[in-house]
Design a protein around this motif. Structure first.
Motif, PDB file in Angstrom:
ATOM      1  N   THR A 161      -0.245 -40.716  15.260  1.00 14.19           N
ATOM      2  CA  THR A 161      -0.758 -39.378  15.576  1.00 14.19           C
ATOM      3  C   THR A 161      -1.046 -39.222  17.066  1.00 14.19           C
ATOM      4  O   THR A 161      -1.329 -38.109  17.524  1.00 14.19           O
ATOM      5  N   ALA A 162      -0.942 -40.300  17.824  1.00 12.58           N
ATOM      6  CA  ALA A 162      -1.048 -40.208  19.290  1.00 12.58           C
ATOM      7  C   ALA A 162       0.190 -39.549  19.881  1.00 12.58           C
ATOM      8  O   ALA A 162       0.192 -39.143  21.049  1.00 12.58           O
ATOM      9  N   ILE A 163       1.251 -39.448  19.079  1.00  9.42           N
ATOM     10  CA  ILE A 163       2.505 -38.834  19.526  1.00  9.42           C
ATOM     11  C   ILE A 163       2.439 -37.333  19.251  1.00  9.42           C
ATOM     12  O   ILE A 163       2.220 -36.913  18.115  1.00  9.42           O
ATOM     13  N   LYS A 164       2.637 -36.521  20.291  1.00  4.31           N
ATOM     14  CA  LYS A 164       2.624 -35.071  20.086  1.00  4.31           C
ATOM     15  C   LYS A 164       3.777 -34.682  19.168  1.00  4.31           C
ATOM     16  O   LYS A 164       4.930 -35.010  19.437  1.00  4.31           O
ATOM     17  N   GLY A 165       3.460 -34.008  18.082  1.00  9.97           N
ATOM     18  CA  GLY A 165       4.466 -33.631  17.099  1.00  9.97           C
ATOM     19  C   GLY A 165       4.346 -34.419  15.804  1.00  9.97           C
ATOM     20  O   GLY A 165       4.983 -34.094  14.809  1.00  9.97           O
ATOM     21  N   VAL A 166       3.495 -35.457  15.820  1.00  9.04           N
ATOM     22  CA  VAL A 166       3.258 -36.259  14.611  1.00  9.04           C
ATOM     23  C   VAL A 166       1.804 -36.058  14.181  1.00  9.04           C
ATOM     24  O   VAL A 166       0.880 -36.528  14.838  1.00  9.04           O
ATOM     25  N   GLY A 167       1.622 -35.343  13.088  1.00 17.63           N
ATOM     26  CA  GLY A 167       0.274 -35.077  12.591  1.00 17.63           C
ATOM     27  C   GLY A 167      -0.144 -36.050  11.507  1.00 17.63           C
ATOM     28  O   GLY A 167       0.601 -36.967  11.146  1.00 17.63           O
ATOM     29  N   ASN A 168      -1.331 -35.839  10.976  1.00 15.83           N
ATOM     30  CA  ASN A 168      -1.868 -36.720   9.938  1.00 15.83           C
ATOM     31  C   ASN A 168      -0.954 -36.803   8.723  1.00 15.83           C
ATOM     32  O   ASN A 168      -0.725 -37.882   8.182  1.00 15.83           O
ATOM     33  N   TRP A 169      -0.443 -35.637   8.276  1.00 12.47           N
ATOM     34  CA  TRP A 169       0.380 -35.620   7.071  1.00 12.47           C
ATOM     35  C   TRP A 169       1.632 -36.468   7.262  1.00 12.47           C
ATOM     36  O   TRP A 169       1.980 -37.281   6.404  1.00 12.47           O
ATOM     37  N   THR A 170       2.319 -36.291   8.388  1.00  9.99           N
ATOM     38  CA  THR A 170       3.541 -37.055   8.644  1.00  9.99           C
ATOM     39  C   THR A 170       3.239 -38.549   8.683  1.00  9.99           C
ATOM     40  O   THR A 170       3.978 -39.355   8.101  1.00  9.99           O
ATOM     41  N   ALA A 171       2.157 -38.920   9.354  1.00 11.28           N
ATOM     42  CA  ALA A 171       1.784 -40.337   9.434  1.00 11.28           C
ATOM     43  C   ALA A 171       1.465 -40.890   8.045  1.00 11.28           C
ATOM     44  O   ALA A 171       1.834 -42.028   7.716  1.00 11.28           O
ATOM     45  N   GLN A 172       0.790 -40.098   7.219  1.00 13.23           N
ATOM     46  CA  GLN A 172       0.457 -40.547   5.864  1.00 13.23           C
ATOM     47  C   GLN A 172       1.710 -40.727   5.018  1.00 13.23           C
ATOM     48  O   GLN A 172       1.817 -41.696   4.248  1.00 13.23           O
ATOM     49  N   ILE A 173       2.664 -39.817   5.163  1.00 13.61           N
ATOM     50  CA  ILE A 173       3.920 -39.922   4.408  1.00 13.61           C
ATOM     51  C   ILE A 173       4.676 -41.188   4.820  1.00 13.61           C
ATOM     52  O   ILE A 173       5.270 -41.878   3.979  1.00 13.61           O
ATOM     53  N   ILE A 174       4.663 -41.502   6.108  1.00 14.28           N
ATOM     54  CA  ILE A 174       5.289 -42.737   6.583  1.00 14.28           C
ATOM     55  C   ILE A 174       4.618 -43.945   5.944  1.00 14.28           C
ATOM     56  O   ILE A 174       5.283 -44.875   5.466  1.00 14.28           O
ATOM     57  N   LEU A 175       3.299 -43.954   5.924  1.00 15.31           N
ATOM     58  CA  LEU A 175       2.565 -45.067   5.312  1.00 15.31           C
ATOM     59  C   LEU A 175       2.918 -45.220   3.834  1.00 15.31           C
ATOM     60  O   LEU A 175       3.119 -46.326   3.341  1.00 15.31           O
ATOM     61  N   MET A 176       3.032 -44.097   3.145  1.00 14.96           N
ATOM     62  CA  MET A 176       3.262 -44.127   1.702  1.00 14.96           C
ATOM     63  C   MET A 176       4.695 -44.506   1.345  1.00 14.96           C
ATOM     64  O   MET A 176       4.937 -45.396   0.542  1.00 14.96           O
ATOM     65  N   PHE A 177       5.661 -43.810   1.973  1.00 14.55           N
ATOM     66  CA  PHE A 177       7.045 -43.898   1.512  1.00 14.55           C
ATOM     67  C   PHE A 177       7.931 -44.829   2.329  1.00 14.55           C
ATOM     68  O   PHE A 177       9.003 -45.212   1.855  1.00 14.55           O
ATOM     69  N   SER A 178       7.500 -45.193   3.525  1.00 14.49           N
ATOM     70  CA  SER A 178       8.287 -46.132   4.329  1.00 14.49           C
ATOM     71  C   SER A 178       7.696 -47.530   4.310  1.00 14.49           C
ATOM     72  O   SER A 178       8.418 -48.520   4.279  1.00 14.49           O
ATOM     73  N   LEU A 179       6.358 -47.597   4.335  1.00 18.07           N
ATOM     74  CA  LEU A 179       5.688 -48.900   4.383  1.00 18.07           C
ATOM     75  C   LEU A 179       5.092 -49.319   3.042  1.00 18.07           C
ATOM     76  O   LEU A 179       4.630 -50.443   2.895  1.00 18.07           O
ATOM     77  N   GLY A 180       5.071 -48.410   2.072  1.00 11.79           N
ATOM     78  CA  GLY A 180       4.606 -48.767   0.733  1.00 11.79           C
ATOM     79  C   GLY A 180       3.118 -49.042   0.634  1.00 11.79           C
ATOM     80  O   GLY A 180       2.680 -49.794  -0.241  1.00 11.79           O
ATOM     81  N   ARG A 181       2.325 -48.409   1.519  1.00 14.75           N
ATOM     82  CA  ARG A 181       0.869 -48.598   1.442  1.00 14.75           C
ATOM     83  C   ARG A 181       0.336 -47.886   0.208  1.00 14.75           C
ATOM     84  O   ARG A 181       0.662 -46.722  -0.034  1.00 14.75           O
ATOM     85  N   LYS A 182      -0.461 -48.570  -0.551  1.00 13.56           N
ATOM     86  CA  LYS A 182      -0.784 -48.115  -1.911  1.00 13.56           C
ATOM     87  C   LYS A 182      -2.033 -47.245  -2.050  1.00 13.56           C
ATOM     88  O   LYS A 182      -2.298 -46.718  -3.126  1.00 13.56           O
ATOM     89  N   ASP A 183      -2.813 -47.117  -0.975  1.00 10.38           N
ATOM     90  CA  ASP A 183      -4.079 -46.387  -1.138  1.00 10.38           C
ATOM     91  C   ASP A 183      -4.236 -45.267  -0.113  1.00 10.38           C
ATOM     92  O   ASP A 183      -5.266 -45.137   0.530  1.00 10.38           O
ATOM     93  N   ILE A 184      -3.191 -44.452   0.041  1.00 11.66           N
ATOM     94  CA  ILE A 184      -3.217 -43.323   0.969  1.00 11.66           C
ATOM     95  C   ILE A 184      -3.423 -42.029   0.177  1.00 11.66           C
ATOM     96  O   ILE A 184      -2.818 -41.831  -0.869  1.00 11.66           O
ATOM     97  N   PHE A 185      -4.283 -41.165   0.704  1.00 14.51           N
ATOM     98  CA  PHE A 185      -4.581 -39.909   0.004  1.00 14.51           C
ATOM     99  C   PHE A 185      -4.427 -38.727   0.968  1.00 14.51           C
ATOM    100  O   PHE A 185      -5.337 -38.407   1.728  1.00 14.51           O
ATOM    101  N   PRO A 186      -3.266 -38.059   0.942  1.00 13.44           N
ATOM    102  CA  PRO A 186      -3.022 -36.915   1.832  1.00 13.44           C
ATOM    103  C   PRO A 186      -3.673 -35.639   1.289  1.00 13.44           C
ATOM    104  O   PRO A 186      -3.006 -34.769   0.723  1.00 13.44           O
ATOM    105  N   LYS A 187      -4.973 -35.521   1.487  1.00 15.40           N
ATOM    106  CA  LYS A 187      -5.728 -34.418   0.884  1.00 15.40           C
ATOM    107  C   LYS A 187      -5.307 -33.049   1.416  1.00 15.40           C
ATOM    108  O   LYS A 187      -5.559 -32.029   0.788  1.00 15.40           O
ATOM    109  N   GLY A 188      -4.627 -33.024   2.573  1.00 20.16           N
ATOM    110  CA  GLY A 188      -4.184 -31.757   3.121  1.00 20.16           C
ATOM    111  C   GLY A 188      -2.833 -31.295   2.605  1.00 20.16           C
ATOM    112  O   GLY A 188      -2.385 -30.190   2.940  1.00 20.16           O
ATOM    113  N   ASP A 189      -2.196 -32.096   1.773  1.00 25.66           N
ATOM    114  CA  ASP A 189      -0.883 -31.738   1.234  1.00 25.66           C
ATOM    115  C   ASP A 189      -1.028 -30.617   0.204  1.00 25.66           C
ATOM    116  O   ASP A 189      -1.792 -30.737  -0.757  1.00 25.66           O
TER     117      ASP A 189
END
Length: 204
Positions: free
Chosen positions: A126-154
């Motif tokens: 999210t330090a990158i302009k153009g990458v928000g919380n939602w995008t970072a969370q989706i990367i964690l979930m679907f690219s890295l397989g992190r199991k405890d992410i909750f994108p409450k803003g989706d």
């Protein structure tokens, strides 16, 4: 992975609202990767577009590069009008070059993402302009397989929980209600959200 899935199902079935979803919905295996740079570029291209249109633009974009891979040093050499000719908006052209610049300067392409905590990855991306919380969370979930992410803003997660749990709040109040429910899903909130997404695709 099978053991983890079994553990997640057993845990999430304890939520009586989620249990029918767990029993009736099949979750496809995730396409995991350590190439977070490429996944971020793809996510930006796909933002706010239908899948077919986004894929067409993405294929045009990567075809600009040798071996269809936009290495950061190569991507940074492109002019805005060259990127826009592939179908990217002015804003997205800037954003993808922001990603390339950040990964190059921080040498993130050398990072072993599997050894970095969720919170630190969120900060890095999210330090990158153009990458928000939602995008970072989706990367964690679907690219890295992190199991405890909750994108409450989706929006889809919000709509699913409003319907299934009969939530009446809006805005911050809705998010608080959602977080309270999701506490019981830990440490498998990602898996719970995947069930909610799948359910919404067919039920709403």
């Amino acid at each position: 992975m099978a053991k983890t899935n079994h553990g997640a199902k057993h845990h999430l079935r304890q939520d009586p609202v989620l249990a029918p979803l767990v029993d009736s919905i099949y979750l496809e295996p995730l396409d995991l990767t350590n190439d977070i740079y490429l996944r971020l570029l793809r996510a930006i291209v796909y933002q706010q577009l239908s899948g077919k249109a986004a894929n067409t633009i993405y294929q045009r974009f990567i075809s600009l590069f040798p071996e269809a891979y936009p290495h950061p040093d190569q991507l940074l050499l492109f002019q805005e009008d060259e990127l826009r000719a592939a179908g990217l908006s002015r804003q997205k052209a800037h954003y993808i070059q922001n990603v390339a610049r950040h990964f190059s300067e921080q040498e993130l392409h050398r990072q072993d993402w599997s050894k970095v905590a969720d919170e630190h990855i969120m900060e890095q991306l999210t330090a990158i302009k153009g990458v928000g919380n939602w995008t970072a969370q989706i990367i964690l979930m679907f690219s890295l397989g992190r199991k405890d992410i909750f994108p409450k803003g989706d929006l889809a997660i919000q709509q699913s929980m409003q319907h299934l749990y009969q939530l009446s709040g809006t805005g911050k109040q809705l998010e608080k209600e959602m977080e309270k429910i999701a506490q019981a899903w830990r440490p498998y909130r990602t898996v719970a959200c995947r069930y909610l997404w799948q359910w919404k695709d067919t039920a709403l």
